[in-house]
Scaffold this motif. Structure first.
Motif, PDB file in Angstrom:
ATOM      1  N   CYS A   1       0.944  -0.596   0.475  1.00 53.62           N
ATOM      2  CA  CYS A   1       0.000  -0.204   0.194  1.00 53.62           C
ATOM      3  C   CYS A   1       0.686   0.898  -0.241  1.00 53.62           C
ATOM      4  O   CYS A   1       0.678   2.231  -0.583  1.00 53.62           O
ATOM      5  CB  CYS A   1      -1.327   0.153   1.172  1.00 53.62           C
TER       6      CYS A   1
ATOM      7  N   ARG B   1       3.480  -2.207  -7.687  1.00 52.50           N
ATOM      8  CA  ARG B   1       3.185  -1.373  -7.055  1.00 52.50           C
ATOM      9  C   ARG B   1       5.032  -1.531  -6.308  1.00 52.50           C
ATOM     10  O   ARG B   1       4.344  -1.222  -5.044  1.00 52.50           O
ATOM     11  CB  ARG B   1       2.223  -1.400  -5.826  1.00 52.50           C
TER      12      ARG B   1
ATOM     13  N   LYS C   1       0.230   8.547  -0.050  1.00 52.25           N
ATOM     14  CA  LYS C   1      -1.242   8.290   1.118  1.00 52.25           C
ATOM     15  C   LYS C   1      -2.209   9.224   0.694  1.00 52.25           C
ATOM     16  O   LYS C   1      -2.023  10.494   1.164  1.00 52.25           O
ATOM     17  CB  LYS C   1      -1.563   7.303   1.504  1.00 52.25           C
TER      18      LYS C   1
ATOM     19  N   HIS D   1      -9.869  -2.461  -2.018  1.00 53.60           N
ATOM     20  CA  HIS D   1      -9.525  -1.150  -1.145  1.00 53.60           C
ATOM     21  C   HIS D   1     -11.249  -0.910  -0.785  1.00 53.60           C
ATOM     22  O   HIS D   1     -11.667  -0.119   0.079  1.00 53.60           O
ATOM     23  CB  HIS D   1      -9.234  -0.086  -1.664  1.00 53.60           C
TER      24      HIS D   1
ATOM     25  N   ARG E   1      -8.736  -6.669   6.248  1.00 52.88           N
ATOM     26  CA  ARG E   1      -9.029  -7.104   5.234  1.00 52.88           C
ATOM     27  C   ARG E   1      -9.460  -8.865   5.215  1.00 52.88           C
ATOM     28  O   ARG E   1      -8.212  -9.201   5.332  1.00 52.88           O
ATOM     29  CB  ARG E   1      -8.752  -7.106   3.876  1.00 52.88           C
TER      30      ARG E   1
ATOM     31  N   GLU F   1      -2.908  -5.758  -2.610  1.00 47.43           N
ATOM     32  CA  GLU F   1      -1.657  -4.912  -1.972  1.00 47.43           C
ATOM     33  C   GLU F   1      -0.991  -6.493  -1.116  1.00 47.43           C
ATOM     34  O   GLU F   1      -2.308  -7.276  -0.228  1.00 47.43           O
ATOM     35  CB  GLU F   1      -2.214  -4.063  -1.088  1.00 47.43           C
TER      36      GLU F   1
ATOM     37  N   ASP G   1      -2.377  -0.008   4.434  1.00 49.76           N
ATOM     38  CA  ASP G   1      -3.428  -1.003   4.786  1.00 49.76           C
ATOM     39  C   ASP G   1      -2.611  -2.032   4.637  1.00 49.76           C
ATOM     40  O   ASP G   1      -1.284  -2.477   4.429  1.00 49.76           O
ATOM     41  CB  ASP G   1      -4.370  -0.462   3.335  1.00 49.76           C
TER      42      ASP G   1
HETATM   43 MN    MN Z   1      -4.095   1.219   0.003  1.00 49.51          MN
END
Ligand code: MN
Ligand code: E4P
Ligand code: PEP
Length: 454
Positions: free
Chosen positions: A72, A111, A118, A361, A374, A403, A433
């Motif tokens: 993230c 990523r 952020k 997300h 999550r 992520e 995250d």
């Molecule tokens: Mn994120």
């Protein structure tokens, strides 16, 4: 975002409303930093950006799939550079697995190398009655809950640039290592000699006929996508991507191709626009619209069909395969209701976008002890809705965006976790995250494989 002569320019975003702006502590320092970045070497080459564009064009045509994954928010320093090989390995094994299922190449994007900024839900954080700016990623401020650390410091953009440069260096090292392995191994292990021909062909691909221009794609043929070899599908490195959030960082890293006159963002291959900055008339959208990179844009549950069509018109005016990836991140609860109408409308408008699912997300929840997490069950359910609705509209469900950390972190809840399940602080390491750990990523990848096979 054009001047009176009809030309786009990298600085024109400054005349437009900026969502999630950064209030840097010092304007003179900001100006010095921007001058430094403007004269710093480009991190990517136009050749590589075009190669990543072509790879995504193959995805848009349904001839390939794409896996995009990583942190993230990336760390700085040795942790960042040490982590690149692990991210390459996990994304690579996900991709080779999916290639074997599909019998098609899989494009691999990290990523990576700039995912340092952020947008936050709340601008400030309160701890024990004390209020400070929220942590916004290491290119803006620091995570420590102290005034000095949380104050946006433009010098961090210089640190961000050199950290990204170190990641590119590591990607080159891995590419050269892989290139030499691919050359040597078949010659050593194949008793029949048939692979020798392959190896010699690779040698040709790596020899002086390919210019050593600093491109990843000249270091390793077929870079950034899996390739079928005699021993099965092989993975060949990662393209880079990050959310182009801090335009004070991105703008001075735009470079103009002397031959074609096209503008390229040289901080990454595939920049994306986040859910919180995708207003069609805002600075972020109009800045990215003028670049020749392949672009991506997050689309969340609040986006209506007209808004998405206006975004497509601005970001993909020529209806070009590979130009635009729409990353749907609806959340399990909204996926069934939202995806079908958006996919059908974009299809009817003739934009050959890559459809990608970010099942992370829209599925963030807080545990009883206050950690963001999550559930794998929610992630799997959203992916399955995505496949169903994209296919029902006659389109190719082209990719997955996760992520993920290759390390043994405990930030997301395993499949089947009960309503009271929690995570433990000791293995919760993310800077922002919650990420899947390496084995959770492979579990999700098997689910994607089953859906692709089905
Ligand atoms: Mn994120
Ligand atoms: O990565 C995305 C966002 O920055 C993040 O989800 C926002 O998290 P927050 O709600 O804790 O600010
Ligand atoms: C900020 C992010 O996502 P979104 O813009 O979809 O909320 C992210 O990808 O980290």
């Amino acid at each position: 975002m054009l001047d009176p002569a009809g030309n786009w320019h990298p600085s024109m975003w400054r005349t437009l409303p900026v969502k999630h702006p950064t209030r840097w502590a010092s304007r003179p320092v900001l100006s010095t930093v921007r001058d430094h970045l403007r004269s710093a070497p480009a991190l990517t080459t136009a050749a590589d950006v075009r190669a990543s564009f072509d790879a995504l064009a193959a995805v848009s045509a349904g001839d390939a799939f794409v896996v995009q994954a990583g942190d993230c928010a990336e760390p700085f320093g040795s942790e960042l550079v040490r982590g690149v090989a692990g991210r390459d390995r996990v994304i690579g094994s996900m991709a080779t697995r999916l290639s074997a299922v599909l019998d098609k190449p899989v494009v691999t994007i990290g990523r990576l190398a700039g995912q340092f900024a952020k947008p936050r839900s709340k601008p400030t954080e309160v701890v024990d009655g004390r209020e400070l700016p929220s942590f916004r990623g290491l290119i803006i401020n620091g995570p420590d809950f102290e005034e000095r650390s949380r104050t946006p410091d433009a010098r961090r953009m210089i640190a961000g640039y050199y950290n990204a440069k170190a990641v590119f260096h590591e990607l080159h090292r891995i590419a050269h290592h892989n290139a030499s392995n691919l050359l040597d191994l078949p010659l050593l292990v194949d008793p029949t000699g048939t692979h020798e021909v392959d190896a010699l062909r690779h040698l040709g691909e790596h020899s002086s006929s390919r210019p050593a221009d600093g491109s990843l794609s000249s270091a390793l043929a077929g870079y950034g996508t899996t390739r079928r070899a005699a021993a099965g599908w092989q993975h060949r490195g990662l393209w880079t991507s990050h959310e182009a959030l801090v335009l004070d960082y991105e703008e001075p890293l735009v470079r103009r191709d002397q031959v074609t006159g096209q503008w390229y963002l040289a901080s990454t291959h595939v920049p994306w626009i986040g859910e919180r900055t995708r207003d069609v008339d805002s600075a972020h959208v109009r800045f990215l619209a003028g670049l020749s990179n392949p672009l991506a844009c997050k689309i969340g549950p609040s986006a209506d069909v007209d808004e998405v069509l206006r975004l497509c018109a601005v970001l993909d005016p020529h209806r070009e395969p590979g130009r635009l990836t729409l990353i749907l991140r609806m959340g399990r609860a909204k996926a069934d209701e939202r995806i079908g109408a958006i996919v059908s409308a974009v299809r009817d408008a003739g934009h050959p976008v890559v459809w990608m699912c970010d099942p992370m997300h829209g599925n963030t929840i807080a545990t009883k002890s206050g950690f963001k997490t999550r559930r794998l069950d929610d992630i799997a359910a959203e992916i399955s809705s995505f496949f169903h609705h994209v296919r029902a509209a006659g389109q190719w469900p082209g990719g997955i965006h996760l992520e993920m950390s290759p390390d043994d972190v405990g930030e997301c809840l395993d499949a089947g976790a009960g309503p009271d399940a929690d995570v433990s602080g000791s293995s919760y390491e993310t800077l922002c995250d919650p990420r899947l750990n390496g084995s959770q990523a492979l579990v999700i990848n098997e689910i994607v494989g089953d859906l692709l096979a089905g």
